[in-house]
Enzyme design. Sequence first.
Site, mmCIF file in Angstrom:
data_model
loop_
_atom_site.group_PDB
_atom_site.id
_atom_site.type_symbol
_atom_site.label_atom_id
_atom_site.label_comp_id
_atom_site.label_asym_id
_atom_site.label_seq_id
_atom_site.Cartn_x
_atom_site.Cartn_y
_atom_site.Cartn_z
ATOM 1 N N GLY A 68 93.583 68.060 43.586
ATOM 2 C CA GLY A 68 93.641 67.196 42.346
ATOM 3 C C GLY A 68 93.488 65.802 42.690
ATOM 4 N N ASP A 70 91.611 64.342 45.271
ATOM 5 C CA ASP A 70 90.204 64.120 45.598
ATOM 6 C C ASP A 70 89.072 65.243 45.039
ATOM 7 O OD1 ASP A 70 88.139 63.145 46.916
ATOM 8 O OD2 ASP A 70 88.405 64.206 48.934
ATOM 9 N N ASN A 116 100.660 65.909 33.973
ATOM 10 C CA ASN A 116 99.402 65.632 33.908
ATOM 11 C C ASN A 116 98.721 66.782 33.030
ATOM 12 O OD1 ASN A 116 97.021 67.387 35.336
ATOM 13 N ND2 ASN A 116 99.037 67.447 36.688
ATOM 14 N N MET A 118 95.289 67.003 33.059
ATOM 15 C CA MET A 118 93.939 66.626 33.301
ATOM 16 C C MET A 118 92.667 67.671 32.727
ATOM 17 S SD MET A 118 94.435 63.841 34.666
ATOM 18 C CE MET A 118 93.082 62.924 35.175
ATOM 19 N N PHE A 120 91.023 69.794 34.649
ATOM 20 C CA PHE A 120 89.830 70.085 35.719
ATOM 21 C C PHE A 120 88.543 69.048 35.451
ATOM 22 C CE2 PHE A 120 90.859 74.838 36.521
ATOM 23 C CZ PHE A 120 91.881 74.542 37.335
ATOM 24 N N SER A 181 96.629 76.418 37.105
ATOM 25 C CA SER A 181 96.799 75.090 36.265
ATOM 26 C C SER A 181 97.363 75.537 34.814
ATOM 27 C CB SER A 181 95.467 74.341 36.397
ATOM 28 O OG SER A 181 95.430 73.392 35.229
ATOM 29 N N ASN A 183 96.456 73.553 32.180
ATOM 30 C CA ASN A 183 95.681 72.641 31.676
ATOM 31 C C ASN A 183 94.340 73.191 31.093
ATOM 32 O OD1 ASN A 183 97.672 70.794 31.656
ATOM 33 N ND2 ASN A 183 97.211 70.179 33.546
ATOM 34 N N THR A 184 93.991 74.523 31.582
ATOM 35 C CA THR A 184 92.797 75.321 31.278
ATOM 36 C C THR A 184 93.247 76.535 30.249
ATOM 37 O OG1 THR A 184 91.536 74.676 32.958
ATOM 38 C CG2 THR A 184 90.709 76.618 31.968
ATOM 39 N N LYS A 214 96.463 80.012 44.616
ATOM 40 C CA LYS A 214 97.635 78.926 44.282
ATOM 41 C C LYS A 214 98.263 79.565 43.262
ATOM 42 C CE LYS A 214 98.332 74.221 43.680
ATOM 43 N NZ LYS A 214 97.789 72.944 43.735
ATOM 44 N N ASN A 243 101.747 75.339 42.264
ATOM 45 C CA ASN A 243 101.128 74.209 41.177
ATOM 46 C C ASN A 243 102.121 73.382 40.454
ATOM 47 O OD1 ASN A 243 99.098 72.915 39.656
ATOM 48 N ND2 ASN A 243 97.944 74.621 40.253
#
Length: 351
Positions: A68, A70, A116, A118, A120, A181, A183-184, A214, A243
């Site tokens: 997340g 890089d 966050n 974000m 992806f 994650s 966030n999806t 993960k 995560n």
Amino acid sequence: MDYQSIKNILFKFEPETAHHIAATAFELASFMPPVLNALQKRYLVTSPLLEQDIFGKKFANPLGIAAGFDKNATMTKTLHALGFGYVEVGTVTPKPQTGNPLPRLFRYPRYEALQNAMGFNNDGAEIIKKRLERIYPADFPIGVNIGKNKTTPQAKALEDYRFLIENFKDLADYLVVNISSPNTPNLRDLQNEQFIKDLFIMAKDITSTPILLKIAPDMSPEQAVNLTATAVEAGADGIIATNTSIDYSLLKGAKDFGGISGKVIKDKSFAIFKEIAKELFGKTVLVSVGGIESAEEAYRRIKAGANLLQIYTAFIYGGPKLIADINKGLIEALQKDGYEHISQAVGADIR
Ligand SMILES: Cc1cc2nc3c(=O)[nH]c(=O)nc-3n(C[C@H](O)[C@H](O)[C@H](O)COP(=O)(O)O)c2cc1C
């Protein structure tokens, strides 16, 4: 200039703007060998005590930068020079994505936490692959974390992972399947035994490059143990726990979306890790992440069974000096306990 002064400036900007400023500087530095050398001399802690061979690759120290940071493989070399023993790039999706609407990254300095959403945001497989072709293999391990596109229907999720594994299998020392994650939409629903079985059976057919799973911290220990044991049975080469968390009660003033990270998830993340380690220690590679912010906490995770560790949020608050301090603190702790090598401490509390 020390990191405290840099942080004072960066923290005046919106979190995502600050990230872009740092990312630009890190990307520039990655093309300047003298700068990389100077950073490495100052921050990269190496020691025979900390060096491990995992996945056929040398890890100079056990601390990696978590996925997340890089996302696009633009700062990989610089992050290693700033002290990380290895770098996990991504999450990479098949097609490029802009991610969720802004603002989607929030600081909570009082608690040294982040939140966050974000979603992806990344340059997509084609561009990131080209970048990795220029730097892989490196003299440090590189992992690539992969995830499905938001627009890919659940029923086609497996196809996204197949595409990503095929594209990155020869450009990474290990791959990570991210289905954790928050966030999806519905991504975490893929954390079920059937999908995990199908996924790893498919993956093992494609490549012998190590593939890790993960997982999220927001499930019961029993669920986490069952899922990860299923993954390992189906061929997973390691587990990364955890995560970010959607348990917003952990952070005062938290928003009701996105995932929280940093110190506030330390105990939750550790509790899940510990249960998984009790079941899987010695059977697979275990990576602990979530709220690690001190040598003491890093050592606790190692003794609980972690072969490797990752950090994101504490790096934002503590900078590269913190990474060096944690590694130095680990060396001291190992020596104090009479260990000659980190591998003797891995799992010492559960053996
Ligand atoms: C801004 C931000 C973006 C992240 N993006 C990703 C990602 O793309 N893929 C992923 O697997 N984890 C991602 N993470 C989660 C981290 O890799 C890590 O698992 C989590 O933050 C817990 O570690 P920490 O407490 O040290 O931050 C992200 C975390 C943050 C704070």
